[in-house]
Design a protein around this motif. Structure first.
Motif, PDB file in Angstrom:
ATOM      1  N   LEU A   1       0.827  -1.197   0.000  1.00  0.00           N
ATOM      2  CA  LEU A   1       0.000   0.000   0.000  1.00  0.00           C
ATOM      3  C   LEU A   1       0.867   1.256   0.000  1.00  0.00           C
ATOM      4  CD1 LEU A   1      -2.675  -1.006   2.653  1.00  0.00           C
ATOM      5  CD2 LEU A   1      -2.833  -1.199   0.174  1.00  0.00           C
ATOM      6  N   THR A   2       0.417   2.262  -0.708  1.00  0.00           N
ATOM      7  CA  THR A   2       1.113   3.545  -0.714  1.00  0.00           C
ATOM      8  C   THR A   2       0.789   4.300   0.581  1.00  0.00           C
ATOM      9  OG1 THR A   2      -0.722   4.699  -1.780  1.00  0.00           O
ATOM     10  CG2 THR A   2       0.908   3.677  -3.228  1.00  0.00           C
ATOM     11  N   GLN A   3       1.513   5.351   0.815  1.00  0.00           N
ATOM     12  CA  GLN A   3       1.287   6.146   2.024  1.00  0.00           C
ATOM     13  C   GLN A   3      -0.133   6.710   2.041  1.00  0.00           C
ATOM     14  OE1 GLN A   3       4.119   9.275   2.656  1.00  0.00           O
ATOM     15  NE2 GLN A   3       3.312   9.804   4.648  1.00  0.00           N
ATOM     16  N   SER A   4      -0.633   7.146   0.894  1.00  0.00           N
ATOM     17  CA  SER A   4      -1.987   7.706   0.839  1.00  0.00           C
ATOM     18  C   SER A   4      -3.064   6.652   1.097  1.00  0.00           C
ATOM     19  CB  SER A   4      -2.231   8.386  -0.509  1.00  0.00           C
ATOM     20  OG  SER A   4      -2.160   7.445  -1.563  1.00  0.00           O
ATOM     21  N   GLU A   5      -2.730   5.375   0.922  1.00  0.00           N
ATOM     22  CA  GLU A   5      -3.659   4.277   1.204  1.00  0.00           C
ATOM     23  C   GLU A   5      -3.525   3.768   2.641  1.00  0.00           C
ATOM     24  OE1 GLU A   5      -4.053   1.929  -2.984  1.00  0.00           O
ATOM     25  OE2 GLU A   5      -2.097   1.819  -1.992  1.00  0.00           O
ATOM     26  N   GLY A   6      -2.652   4.409   3.419  1.00  0.00           N
ATOM     27  CA  GLY A   6      -2.436   3.999   4.800  1.00  0.00           C
ATOM     28  C   GLY A   6      -1.302   3.000   4.957  1.00  0.00           C
ATOM     29  N   GLY A   7      -0.461   2.887   3.939  1.00  0.00           N
ATOM     30  CA  GLY A   7       0.635   1.928   3.969  1.00  0.00           C
ATOM     31  C   GLY A   7       1.975   2.564   4.292  1.00  0.00           C
ATOM     32  N   ARG A   8       3.020   2.015   3.679  1.00  0.00           N
ATOM     33  CA  ARG A   8       4.401   2.414   3.968  1.00  0.00           C
ATOM     34  C   ARG A   8       4.701   3.860   3.593  1.00  0.00           C
ATOM     35  NH1 ARG A   8       8.094  -1.511   5.036  1.00  0.00           N
ATOM     36  NH2 ARG A   8       9.717  -0.149   4.293  1.00  0.00           N
ATOM     37  N   LYS A   9       5.561   4.479   4.392  1.00  0.00           N
ATOM     38  CA  LYS A   9       6.041   5.829   4.096  1.00  0.00           C
ATOM     39  C   LYS A   9       7.337   5.778   3.305  1.00  0.00           C
ATOM     40  CE  LYS A   9       3.862   7.610   8.198  1.00  0.00           C
ATOM     41  NZ  LYS A   9       4.010   8.116   9.531  1.00  0.00           N
TER      42      LYS A   9
END
Length: 44
Positions: A24-32
Motif C-alpha cells: 500500500l502507498t502512504q496515501s492508502e495507509g501503507g508504507r512511508k
C-alpha cells in the motif's frame, strides 16, 4: 544486492508455497518508505 541469497540457494531445497502481495502507498495507509531487497515480511 550482493548479500541477498535466494531461499533455495540458502537452504538447499525449494519453497513450500508462494505469496502474492501488494504494498500500500502512504496515501492508502501503507508504507512511508519504499521496501528494500531482502526485506522479510510477516504473513499470518
Amino acid at each position: 544486492m550482493e548479500n541477498h541469497k535466494p531461499y533455495d540457494k540458502q537452504i538447499g531445497y525449494s519453497h513450500d508455497f508462494e505469496v502474492e502481495y501488494r504494498i500500500l502507498t502512504q496515501s492508502e495507509g501503507g508504507r512511508k518508505t519504499l521496501p528494500y531487497q531482502g526485506i522479510r515480511w510477516d504473513f499470518w
